[in-house]
Design an enzyme around this catalytic site. Structure first.
Site, mmCIF file in Angstrom:
data_model
loop_
_atom_site.group_PDB
_atom_site.id
_atom_site.type_symbol
_atom_site.label_atom_id
_atom_site.label_comp_id
_atom_site.label_asym_id
_atom_site.label_seq_id
_atom_site.Cartn_x
_atom_site.Cartn_y
_atom_site.Cartn_z
ATOM 1 N N ARG A 109 -31.695 -53.409 -10.459
ATOM 2 C CA ARG A 109 -31.675 -51.943 -10.276
ATOM 3 C C ARG A 109 -30.277 -51.343 -10.375
ATOM 4 O O ARG A 109 -30.039 -50.215 -9.956
ATOM 5 C CB ARG A 109 -32.327 -51.523 -8.969
ATOM 6 C CG ARG A 109 -33.769 -51.930 -8.872
ATOM 7 C CD ARG A 109 -34.541 -51.051 -7.915
ATOM 8 N NE ARG A 109 -35.938 -51.441 -7.904
ATOM 9 C CZ ARG A 109 -36.451 -52.326 -7.046
ATOM 10 N NH1 ARG A 109 -35.689 -52.873 -6.130
ATOM 11 N NH2 ARG A 109 -37.725 -52.629 -7.111
ATOM 12 N N LYS A 131 -23.815 -42.556 -21.451
ATOM 13 C CA LYS A 131 -25.038 -42.809 -22.231
ATOM 14 C C LYS A 131 -25.094 -44.295 -22.529
ATOM 15 O O LYS A 131 -24.154 -44.853 -23.098
ATOM 16 C CB LYS A 131 -25.031 -42.022 -23.548
ATOM 17 C CG LYS A 131 -25.380 -40.557 -23.387
ATOM 18 C CD LYS A 131 -25.534 -39.884 -24.754
ATOM 19 C CE LYS A 131 -25.901 -38.412 -24.610
ATOM 20 N NZ LYS A 131 -25.943 -37.711 -25.914
ATOM 21 N N GLU A 173 -15.080 -38.218 -34.845
ATOM 22 C CA GLU A 173 -15.476 -37.697 -33.528
ATOM 23 C C GLU A 173 -14.304 -36.964 -32.882
ATOM 24 O O GLU A 173 -14.493 -35.977 -32.158
ATOM 25 C CB GLU A 173 -15.971 -38.835 -32.615
ATOM 26 C CG GLU A 173 -17.255 -39.531 -33.078
ATOM 27 C CD GLU A 173 -18.537 -38.709 -32.886
ATOM 28 O OE1 GLU A 173 -18.474 -37.568 -32.385
ATOM 29 O OE2 GLU A 173 -19.619 -39.224 -33.269
ATOM 30 N N LYS A 213 -14.069 -34.617 -24.086
ATOM 31 C CA LYS A 213 -15.415 -35.127 -23.792
ATOM 32 C C LYS A 213 -15.662 -35.192 -22.281
ATOM 33 O O LYS A 213 -16.729 -34.773 -21.807
ATOM 34 C CB LYS A 213 -15.628 -36.498 -24.443
ATOM 35 C CG LYS A 213 -17.011 -37.036 -24.099
ATOM 36 C CD LYS A 213 -17.581 -38.038 -25.044
ATOM 37 C CE LYS A 213 -18.996 -38.394 -24.591
ATOM 38 N NZ LYS A 213 -19.647 -39.374 -25.397
ATOM 39 N N GLU A 223 -26.993 -33.530 -20.495
ATOM 40 C CA GLU A 223 -27.204 -32.818 -21.765
ATOM 41 C C GLU A 223 -28.323 -31.771 -21.699
ATOM 42 O O GLU A 223 -29.207 -31.721 -22.548
ATOM 43 C CB GLU A 223 -27.473 -33.829 -22.896
ATOM 44 C CG GLU A 223 -27.209 -33.235 -24.271
ATOM 45 C CD GLU A 223 -27.232 -34.270 -25.386
ATOM 46 O OE1 GLU A 223 -26.554 -35.297 -25.278
ATOM 47 O OE2 GLU A 223 -27.936 -34.009 -26.372
ATOM 48 N N ARG A 227 -23.266 -29.989 -22.896
ATOM 49 C CA ARG A 227 -23.039 -31.300 -23.529
ATOM 50 C C ARG A 227 -23.547 -31.323 -24.971
ATOM 51 O O ARG A 227 -23.096 -32.122 -25.795
ATOM 52 C CB ARG A 227 -23.675 -32.434 -22.703
ATOM 53 C CG ARG A 227 -23.330 -33.807 -23.265
ATOM 54 C CD ARG A 227 -23.618 -34.950 -22.321
ATOM 55 N NE ARG A 227 -23.227 -36.215 -22.926
ATOM 56 C CZ ARG A 227 -23.071 -37.352 -22.278
ATOM 57 N NH1 ARG A 227 -23.275 -37.394 -20.982
ATOM 58 N NH2 ARG A 227 -22.717 -38.459 -22.912
ATOM 59 N N ASN A 231 -22.864 -32.473 -30.058
ATOM 60 C CA ASN A 231 -23.743 -32.761 -31.197
ATOM 61 C C ASN A 231 -23.306 -32.057 -32.478
ATOM 62 O O ASN A 231 -23.958 -32.198 -33.510
ATOM 63 C CB ASN A 231 -25.187 -32.356 -30.869
ATOM 64 C CG ASN A 231 -25.758 -33.186 -29.735
ATOM 65 O OD1 ASN A 231 -25.316 -34.311 -29.517
ATOM 66 N ND2 ASN A 231 -26.714 -32.638 -29.004
ATOM 67 N N HIS A 234 -23.804 -33.523 -35.965
ATOM 68 C CA HIS A 234 -24.702 -34.674 -35.842
ATOM 69 C C HIS A 234 -26.115 -34.407 -36.352
ATOM 70 O O HIS A 234 -26.824 -35.357 -36.690
ATOM 71 C CB HIS A 234 -24.761 -35.151 -34.390
ATOM 72 C CG HIS A 234 -23.538 -35.936 -33.985
ATOM 73 N ND1 HIS A 234 -22.276 -35.381 -33.954
ATOM 74 C CD2 HIS A 234 -23.383 -37.236 -33.612
ATOM 75 C CE1 HIS A 234 -21.407 -36.306 -33.565
ATOM 76 N NE2 HIS A 234 -22.048 -37.440 -33.359
ATOM 77 N N HIS A 238 -26.783 -37.220 -38.753
ATOM 78 C CA HIS A 238 -27.771 -38.288 -38.491
ATOM 79 C C HIS A 238 -28.745 -38.427 -39.656
ATOM 80 O O HIS A 238 -29.191 -39.531 -39.963
ATOM 81 C CB HIS A 238 -28.561 -37.988 -37.206
ATOM 82 C CG HIS A 238 -27.847 -38.427 -35.969
ATOM 83 N ND1 HIS A 238 -28.066 -37.857 -34.738
ATOM 84 C CD2 HIS A 238 -26.910 -39.396 -35.765
ATOM 85 C CE1 HIS A 238 -27.290 -38.444 -33.837
ATOM 86 N NE2 HIS A 238 -26.588 -39.375 -34.433
ATOM 87 N N HIS A 253 -21.113 -44.519 -38.759
ATOM 88 C CA HIS A 253 -21.553 -43.314 -38.047
ATOM 89 C C HIS A 253 -20.570 -42.141 -38.230
ATOM 90 O O HIS A 253 -20.973 -41.025 -38.546
ATOM 91 C CB HIS A 253 -21.712 -43.644 -36.561
ATOM 92 C CG HIS A 253 -22.023 -42.457 -35.714
ATOM 93 N ND1 HIS A 253 -23.231 -41.813 -35.749
ATOM 94 C CD2 HIS A 253 -21.252 -41.764 -34.822
ATOM 95 C CE1 HIS A 253 -23.213 -40.789 -34.911
ATOM 96 N NE2 HIS A 253 -22.025 -40.735 -34.342
HETATM 97 N N1 GLY Z 1 -22.123 -38.837 -28.293
HETATM 98 C C1 GLY Z 1 -22.418 -37.586 -27.720
HETATM 99 C C2 GLY Z 1 -22.582 -37.640 -26.243
HETATM 100 O O1 GLY Z 1 -22.144 -38.570 -25.604
HETATM 101 O O2 GLY Z 1 -23.170 -36.752 -25.679
#
Ligand code: GLY
Length: 353
Positions: A109, A131, A173, A213, A223, A227, A231, A234, A238, A253
């Site tokens: 956990r 993330k 980025e 960031k 997000e 946040r 994007n 992206h 993507h 990427h």
């Molecule tokens: N890569 C975009 C984010 O971490 O929200």
């Protein structure tokens, strides 16, 4: 979500000792992939006497960012005596930090983990912001959780051995962070000499980029709002990345993001009045350093379909983050098919296709 500590290392060894020493961990594990086992683990070992640690090594590259690899990490932790009071250190690029972060966040956990990113892309993006996850059912980052590392230790010395393609992949980025922050940061990034890299200056720029960031993630860790600024580039990027993969001509990427930025800056110009000159300056930098992603009119429908399946959409409506100027963010923008096809026409023309 807890706030994540990000340390721009002065000395990796002592910074790491300091972080590990804050808690009484019963065991320390280090996750590497085959590349970072060979190239970065010796650097870490020289910096810090890590004799009491257990290394777990997984296959390198995105193809290993899957359930089988995740299970193998859980298994290694379980059979080698990891407890709730153990620590996992992820040493690698985004694949290692995403998968390792997910493994740690779910094992018993959740145990503490530290990220030590070794690529520019993971320093300025993947390792920061909590993330974590794996690819599943053919979809990138389909399963995962938001769960921040205890600390992210950024040692830019690792960048000295990074190849040019991976350098530019991460730099895209950074460029995005420049566009969503200030004119000053954006123009410093465009002025940086990418042919003859000054690593001291790069370290400063990486620090600023990570700060952009961090500030955003702190305001909106899950997000729901701001946040989404991250994007930018992206939504179309993507689609380029997926098309390239489907046609067996994969691209890194960050390259897909750079080409996505070309499109989404033009869309920003059309829909939000982003200044033409700043758009042209950004596109010039991208054309010079990233070349172009090739596609023809018959690809337009396929790209559009790929965009419709982006996980950032709601109810099948394509969601864009756009700008009305550098640092002026317009969230939750939409565009109809005709406008998106006009953007593709613009891209092909300005990239000389
Ligand atoms: N890569 C975009 C984010 O971490 O929200």
């Amino acid at each position: 979500m807890n706030k994540q500590e990000v340390i721009l290392c002065q000395q990796l060894g002592s910074d790491l000792t300091g972080v590990i020493g804050r808690k009484n961990y019963d065991k320390v594990f280090i996750l590497t992939d085959q590349h970072t086992h060979d190239l970065c683990m010796p650097v870490l070992n020289r910096a810090n006497n890590l004799q009491q640690t257990t290394e777990i090594t997984i296959g390198a590259e995105d193809v290993h960012k899957n359930l089988d690899t995740l299970a193998s990490v859980w298994m290694a932790l379980s059979t080698q005596g990891a407890s709730r009071h153990s620590l996992l250190i992820n040493l690698g690029g985004g694949m290692v930090t995403d998968l390792g972060g997910f493994a740690a966040s779910t094992f018993k956990r959740g145990i503490d983990y530290i990220n030590i990113p070794t690529t520019l892309l993971s320093m300025v993006d993947a390792s920061v912001g909590g993330k974590t996850g794996i690819n599943f059912n053919g979809l990138k980052n389909e399963v995962g959780v938001f769960s921040p590392a205890v600390s992210v230790l950024i040692e830019t010395e690792f960048l000295r051995t990074l190849d040019a393609h991976n350098f530019f992949s991460g730099y895209a980025e950074m460029l995005k962070h420049g566009l969503i922050s200030t004119d000053r940061h954006w123009s410093e990034l465009l002025a940086f000499d990418t042919e003859c890299i000054d690593y001291g200056r790069l370290k400063e720029l990486v620090g600023q980029s990570v700060q952009v960031k961090e500030d955003i993630v702190e305001q909106d860790p899950h997000e729901h709002g701001i946040r989404k600024a991250l994007n930018l580039g992206h939504t179309i990027g993507h689609a380029f990345e997926s098309l390239a993969l489907a046609e067996d001509r994969p691209v890194l990427h960050g390259y897909a993001v750079a080409w996505g930025l070309v499109c989404e800056l033009y869309l920003s110009h059309l829909k939000c009045g982003f200044p033409k000159e700043k758009m042209q300056q950004s596109i010039h930098f991208i054309r010079q350093n990233y070349g172009a992603f090739h596609f023809e009119c018959p690809h337009y429908d396929r790209l559009y379909e790929l965009m419709k399946h982006d996980k950032k959409n709601m109810a099948g409506i394509i969601n864009f983050t756009l700008l009305s100027d550098v640092g002026h963010i317009c969230l939750n923008q939409t565009a109809d098919k005709g406008v998106i096809f006009e953007v593709f026409d613009f891209y092909r023309e300005c990239m000389g296709l």
